[in-house]
Design a protein around this motif. Structure first.
Motif, PDB file in Angstrom:
ATOM      1  N   ASP A 197      45.902  48.813  43.206  1.00  0.00           N
ATOM      2  CA  ASP A 197      46.934  48.740  44.243  1.00  0.00           C
ATOM      3  C   ASP A 197      47.039  47.363  44.881  1.00  0.00           C
ATOM      4  OD1 ASP A 197      47.416  51.442  43.846  1.00  0.00           O
ATOM      5  OD2 ASP A 197      45.909  52.040  45.307  1.00  0.00           O
ATOM      6  N   VAL A 198      45.926  46.634  44.935  1.00  0.00           N
ATOM      7  CA  VAL A 198      45.906  45.364  45.647  1.00  0.00           C
ATOM      8  C   VAL A 198      44.876  44.454  44.999  1.00  0.00           C
ATOM      9  CG1 VAL A 198      44.218  46.214  47.325  1.00  0.00           C
ATOM     10  CG2 VAL A 198      45.661  44.262  47.921  1.00  0.00           C
ATOM     11  N   PHE A 199      45.134  43.146  45.021  1.00  0.00           N
ATOM     12  CA  PHE A 199      44.135  42.187  44.583  1.00  0.00           C
ATOM     13  C   PHE A 199      44.397  40.840  45.250  1.00  0.00           C
ATOM     14  CE2 PHE A 199      47.576  41.452  41.581  1.00  0.00           C
ATOM     15  CZ  PHE A 199      47.560  40.080  41.351  1.00  0.00           C
ATOM     16  N   CYS A 200      43.350  40.006  45.288  1.00  0.00           N
ATOM     17  CA  CYS A 200      43.449  38.670  45.864  1.00  0.00           C
ATOM     18  C   CYS A 200      43.406  37.633  44.753  1.00  0.00           C
ATOM     19  CB  CYS A 200      42.292  38.404  46.833  1.00  0.00           C
ATOM     20  SG  CYS A 200      42.231  39.506  48.265  1.00  0.00           S
ATOM     21  N   ILE A 201      44.132  36.566  44.922  1.00  0.00           N
ATOM     22  CA  ILE A 201      44.111  35.467  43.967  1.00  0.00           C
ATOM     23  C   ILE A 201      43.867  34.168  44.717  1.00  0.00           C
ATOM     24  CG2 ILE A 201      46.630  35.248  44.034  1.00  0.00           C
ATOM     25  CD1 ILE A 201      46.505  34.204  41.145  1.00  0.00           C
ATOM     26  N   GLY A 202      42.955  33.340  44.197  1.00  0.00           N
ATOM     27  CA  GLY A 202      42.644  32.055  44.804  1.00  0.00           C
ATOM     28  C   GLY A 202      42.412  31.014  43.729  1.00  0.00           C
ATOM     29  N   GLU A 203      41.931  29.861  44.131  1.00  0.00           N
ATOM     30  CA  GLU A 203      41.739  28.764  43.175  1.00  0.00           C
ATOM     31  C   GLU A 203      40.386  28.847  42.458  1.00  0.00           C
ATOM     32  OE1 GLU A 203      42.680  24.803  44.397  1.00  0.00           O
ATOM     33  OE2 GLU A 203      44.233  25.461  45.790  1.00  0.00           O
ATOM     34  N   GLY A 204      39.287  28.621  43.179  1.00  0.00           N
ATOM     35  CA  GLY A 204      37.990  28.454  42.549  1.00  0.00           C
ATOM     36  C   GLY A 204      37.162  29.717  42.432  1.00  0.00           C
ATOM     37  N   PHE A 205      36.164  29.658  41.547  1.00  0.00           N
ATOM     38  CA  PHE A 205      35.262  30.787  41.331  1.00  0.00           C
ATOM     39  C   PHE A 205      34.509  31.147  42.602  1.00  0.00           C
ATOM     40  CE2 PHE A 205      30.675  31.639  40.359  1.00  0.00           C
ATOM     41  CZ  PHE A 205      30.813  33.000  40.116  1.00  0.00           C
ATOM     42  N   ALA A 206      33.920  30.155  43.293  1.00  0.00           N
ATOM     43  CA  ALA A 206      33.153  30.439  44.512  1.00  0.00           C
ATOM     44  C   ALA A 206      34.037  31.043  45.595  1.00  0.00           C
ATOM     45  CB  ALA A 206      32.490  29.165  45.023  1.00  0.00           C
ATOM     46  N   THR A 207      35.277  30.577  45.678  1.00  0.00           N
ATOM     47  CA  THR A 207      36.213  31.105  46.686  1.00  0.00           C
ATOM     48  C   THR A 207      36.477  32.590  46.465  1.00  0.00           C
ATOM     49  OG1 THR A 207      37.302  28.969  47.005  1.00  0.00           O
ATOM     50  CG2 THR A 207      38.558  30.927  47.599  1.00  0.00           C
ATOM     51  N   VAL A 208      36.833  32.967  45.239  1.00  0.00           N
ATOM     52  CA  VAL A 208      37.185  34.378  45.011  1.00  0.00           C
ATOM     53  C   VAL A 208      35.945  35.261  45.001  1.00  0.00           C
ATOM     54  CG1 VAL A 208      39.268  33.710  43.764  1.00  0.00           C
ATOM     55  CG2 VAL A 208      37.186  34.209  42.470  1.00  0.00           C
ATOM     56  N   ALA A 209      34.797  34.722  44.585  1.00  0.00           N
ATOM     57  CA  ALA A 209      33.563  35.512  44.647  1.00  0.00           C
ATOM     58  C   ALA A 209      33.219  35.824  46.095  1.00  0.00           C
ATOM     59  CB  ALA A 209      32.420  34.744  43.976  1.00  0.00           C
ATOM     60  N   THR A 210      33.473  34.881  46.987  1.00  0.00           N
ATOM     61  CA  THR A 210      33.254  35.098  48.423  1.00  0.00           C
ATOM     62  C   THR A 210      34.200  36.173  48.957  1.00  0.00           C
ATOM     63  OG1 THR A 210      32.552  32.801  48.723  1.00  0.00           O
ATOM     64  CG2 THR A 210      33.285  33.993  50.685  1.00  0.00           C
ATOM     65  N   ILE A 211      35.463  36.091  48.577  1.00  0.00           N
ATOM     66  CA  ILE A 211      36.459  37.068  49.039  1.00  0.00           C
ATOM     67  C   ILE A 211      36.098  38.463  48.531  1.00  0.00           C
ATOM     68  CG2 ILE A 211      38.893  37.737  48.852  1.00  0.00           C
ATOM     69  CD1 ILE A 211      39.508  34.690  48.681  1.00  0.00           C
ATOM     70  N   HIS A 212      35.660  38.553  47.288  1.00  0.00           N
ATOM     71  CA  HIS A 212      35.253  39.851  46.727  1.00  0.00           C
ATOM     72  C   HIS A 212      34.072  40.419  47.503  1.00  0.00           C
ATOM     73  CE1 HIS A 212      34.699  42.985  43.739  1.00  0.00           C
ATOM     74  NE2 HIS A 212      33.439  42.609  43.570  1.00  0.00           N
ATOM     75  N   LYS A 213      33.129  39.572  47.835  1.00  0.00           N
ATOM     76  CA  LYS A 213      31.951  40.011  48.591  1.00  0.00           C
ATOM     77  C   LYS A 213      32.335  40.476  49.984  1.00  0.00           C
ATOM     78  CE  LYS A 213      27.344  38.298  49.950  1.00  0.00           C
ATOM     79  NZ  LYS A 213      26.429  37.129  49.886  1.00  0.00           N
ATOM     80  N   ALA A 214      33.329  39.816  50.595  1.00  0.00           N
ATOM     81  CA  ALA A 214      33.735  40.139  51.967  1.00  0.00           C
ATOM     82  C   ALA A 214      34.627  41.366  52.048  1.00  0.00           C
ATOM     83  CB  ALA A 214      34.457  38.934  52.586  1.00  0.00           C
ATOM     84  N   THR A 215      35.490  41.575  51.044  1.00  0.00           N
ATOM     85  CA  THR A 215      36.518  42.613  51.143  1.00  0.00           C
ATOM     86  C   THR A 215      36.370  43.742  50.131  1.00  0.00           C
ATOM     87  OG1 THR A 215      38.003  41.498  49.586  1.00  0.00           O
ATOM     88  CG2 THR A 215      38.154  40.848  51.912  1.00  0.00           C
ATOM     89  N   ASP A 216      35.640  43.482  49.059  1.00  0.00           N
ATOM     90  CA  ASP A 216      35.498  44.408  47.933  1.00  0.00           C
ATOM     91  C   ASP A 216      36.810  44.574  47.173  1.00  0.00           C
ATOM     92  OD1 ASP A 216      33.679  45.878  46.411  1.00  0.00           O
ATOM     93  OD2 ASP A 216      34.428  47.782  47.187  1.00  0.00           O
ATOM     94  N   TYR A 217      37.794  43.714  47.437  1.00  0.00           N
ATOM     95  CA  TYR A 217      39.034  43.731  46.666  1.00  0.00           C
ATOM     96  C   TYR A 217      38.790  43.136  45.275  1.00  0.00           C
ATOM     97  CZ  TYR A 217      41.985  44.600  50.812  1.00  0.00           C
ATOM     98  OH  TYR A 217      42.587  45.145  51.915  1.00  0.00           O
ATOM     99  N   PRO A 218      39.544  43.554  44.262  1.00  0.00           N
ATOM    100  CA  PRO A 218      39.545  42.814  42.993  1.00  0.00           C
ATOM    101  C   PRO A 218      40.053  41.402  43.266  1.00  0.00           C
ATOM    102  CG  PRO A 218      40.620  44.955  42.749  1.00  0.00           C
ATOM    103  CD  PRO A 218      40.425  44.748  44.222  1.00  0.00           C
ATOM    104  N   VAL A 219      39.503  40.418  42.556  1.00  0.00           N
ATOM    105  CA  VAL A 219      39.889  39.033  42.805  1.00  0.00           C
ATOM    106  C   VAL A 219      40.153  38.312  41.488  1.00  0.00           C
ATOM    107  CG1 VAL A 219      38.677  38.817  45.013  1.00  0.00           C
ATOM    108  CG2 VAL A 219      37.462  38.311  42.877  1.00  0.00           C
ATOM    109  N   VAL A 220      40.950  37.252  41.582  1.00  0.00           N
ATOM    110  CA  VAL A 220      41.317  36.445  40.416  1.00  0.00           C
ATOM    111  C   VAL A 220      41.204  34.977  40.797  1.00  0.00           C
ATOM    112  CG1 VAL A 220      43.243  35.736  38.946  1.00  0.00           C
ATOM    113  CG2 VAL A 220      42.851  38.160  39.397  1.00  0.00           C
TER     114      VAL A 220
END
Length: 483
Positions: A197-220
């Motif tokens: 239903d929802v996912f986050c997209i960002g630039e770098g690996f560390a950035t999206v890994a952080t977002i995944h850890k904080a929100t549990d959203y799928p990330v790209v």
């Protein structure tokens, strides 16, 4: 016309071509040049037998053109010799046709090389081990998220929307990053979690890994600001109903030709608009912004909960803006259906607004609505720039230097949060709401959406429905509430 040129021989254009190759970084030129317009590959580096160098030369009657490069070094150059006289319209058309043919051949050859890179990437990926305890992961305080390690370097897979592995990003313990030269990057990404239903997209690996850890959203991770929109568009096509949260980098220190140019923010805004996504930018309040902090991994150094709150508030702000937009459209449609009446434009000033930093929108204090930057700049004139002594800065032309009103608000009237807090002032300083409770945060500012009710004197009988409602809710305590 076919021409075979020995690299030791001399022709009208050979010296120019070989000089351009050397200047571009080709260490070893081809032993001979076949000027037939086709792609020819050759070993271009000292001691190497790999044919990573390539060229195509078309020797025309009037003008000779060429293109050459090295796939492993990321070199691709074009050139031409001096024309032998004036070209006719027919010759120009023929030259352009041959240029298009050569461009198509180069693209086909690039595809072959990219597939070679992909095969090597798959081989290395299959032989790599799961990444655990790597120095870069510890430094960034992130989970491996499925990446692997080989020869002390993290390997981050770069796949297309169909799941094909095209290349590997290598990350050294120091944080330095490396991509294979001329491997495919455009449209490739690294994904964590299944998109629903929802996912986050960002630039770098560390950035999206952080977002995944904080929100549990799928990330790209799209790997760069330039690839952000391409990847988001491909995923929008594959997941048309998904909500896309575009998590940009805030490159606030970046300059282009000496002038500020927030590359990450610009790319994120453009991407969010292109795919109908939600824009989320990292937020650093007051003195809490570390030097050179630009992304959500940097924000996580303040607290991982800050990352979750920033993204959550961006979603809320987006939903509120959508609701307000629908409301305005409905109101406009109703107004257009009314034959009489004149619209009144209310004058506004900078004092009527606060800059809501997580949503990059602007709170109109009288109504609590949020305005986009374009509306602010359309209604308020540019603001003169002043120096440390409060004097207006004068430009080279003798005119005062000015900045857009939205940038002035970002700098002078920022708030990090919007909340609903009865019995609190309009601006709540040094505190933020987190998981239902207040936390102390020096330098932070929250805007209070609550407005005390207006007291109007009138007929007491009209309050009957309200007093009846209070009696139902509070029962015997009603007499203590209603005086």
């Amino acid at each position: 016309m076919n021409a075979h040129i020995n690299s030791g021989a001399s022709t009208a254009y050979e010296a120019q071509l070989l000089s351009e190759m050397a200047r571009a970084g080709i260490e070893v030129p081809p032993s001979s040049i076949v000027a037939d317009g086709d792609i020819h590959r050759f070993p271009s580096r000292v001691g190497s037998k790999n044919p990573n160098g390539w060229y195509a030369v078309h020797a025309g009657d009037v003008i000779t053109t060429w293109v050459f490069g090295d796939w492993s070094l990321g070199i691709e150059e074009k050139g031409r010799a001096q024309a032998n006289g004036q070209l006719t319209e027919q010759q120009i058309r023929e030259w352009r046709r041959r240029q298009e043919e050569i461009a198509a051949k180069v693209a086909a050859e690039r595809s072959i090389f990219q597939n070679e890179v992909a095969a090597e990437a798959q081989r290395r990926w299959d032989g790599a081990k799961p990444a655990t305890g790597h120095e870069y992961l510890q430094k960034k305080k992130i989970d491996p998220c499925g990446v692997r390690v080989a020869e002390g370097r993290l390997l981050v897979p770069m796949r297309d929307v169909d799941g094909k592995l095209w290349s590997l990003q290598e990350i050294y313990p120091s944080g330095d990053k490396l991509f294979p030269k001329n491997g495919r990057v455009s449209g490739c990404f690294f994904q964590v979690g299944d998109i629903k239903d929802v996912f986050c997209i960002g630039e770098g690996f560390a950035t999206v890994a952080t977002i995944h850890k904080a929100t549990d959203y799928p990330v790209v991770a799209a790997f760069s600001s330039g690839n952000l929109e391409t990847v988001a568009a491909a995923l929008r096509k594959k997941h048309p109903a998904a909500r896309i949260i575009v998590c940009g980098d805030d490159d606030w220190l970046t300059k282009v030709k000496g002038k500020p140019h927030n590359t990450g923010k610009i790319a994120a805004e453009k991407t969010a608009k292109a795919v109908g996504g939600i824009l989320a930018m990292p937020c650093f309040s007051g003195t809490f912004r570390p030097k050179d902090a630009t992304d959500f991994n940097d924000q996580a150094k303040i607290g991982i909960d800050d990352v979750a709150a920033t993204i959550r508030l961006a979603v809320v702000a987006h939903e509120e803006n959508e609701a307000e937009t629908k409301k305005k459209k409905k109101k406009k449609k109703k107004k257009e259906s009314t034959p009489t009446g004149t619209a009144v434009v209310v004058a506004v000033t900078l004092k009527d607004f606060y800059a809501y930093m997580p949503g990059h929108s602007y709170i109109f204090i009288p109504t609590r609505e949020t305005w986009p930057p374009s509306s602010i700049n359309a209604r308020i004139p540019p603001v003169p720039v002043v120096d440390a002594n409060g004097n207006v800065v004068i430009g080279k032309g003798g005119e005062p230097k000015c900045m857009p009103p939205n940038e002035w608000l970002d700098k002078n009237r920022p708030v990090e949060q919007m909340t609903w807090a009865p019995n609190h002032p309009e601006l709540i300083r040094d505190r933020l709401i987190d998981h239902g409770g207040w936390i102390e945060r020096e330098g932070a500012t929250a805007f209070n959406l609550y407005r005390p009710p207006t007291i109007e004197l009138g007929n007491p009988a009209l309050a009957g429905p309200w007093t009846g409602h209070i009696e139902k809710v509070f029962g015997d305590q009603t007499a203590r509430i209603i005086l």
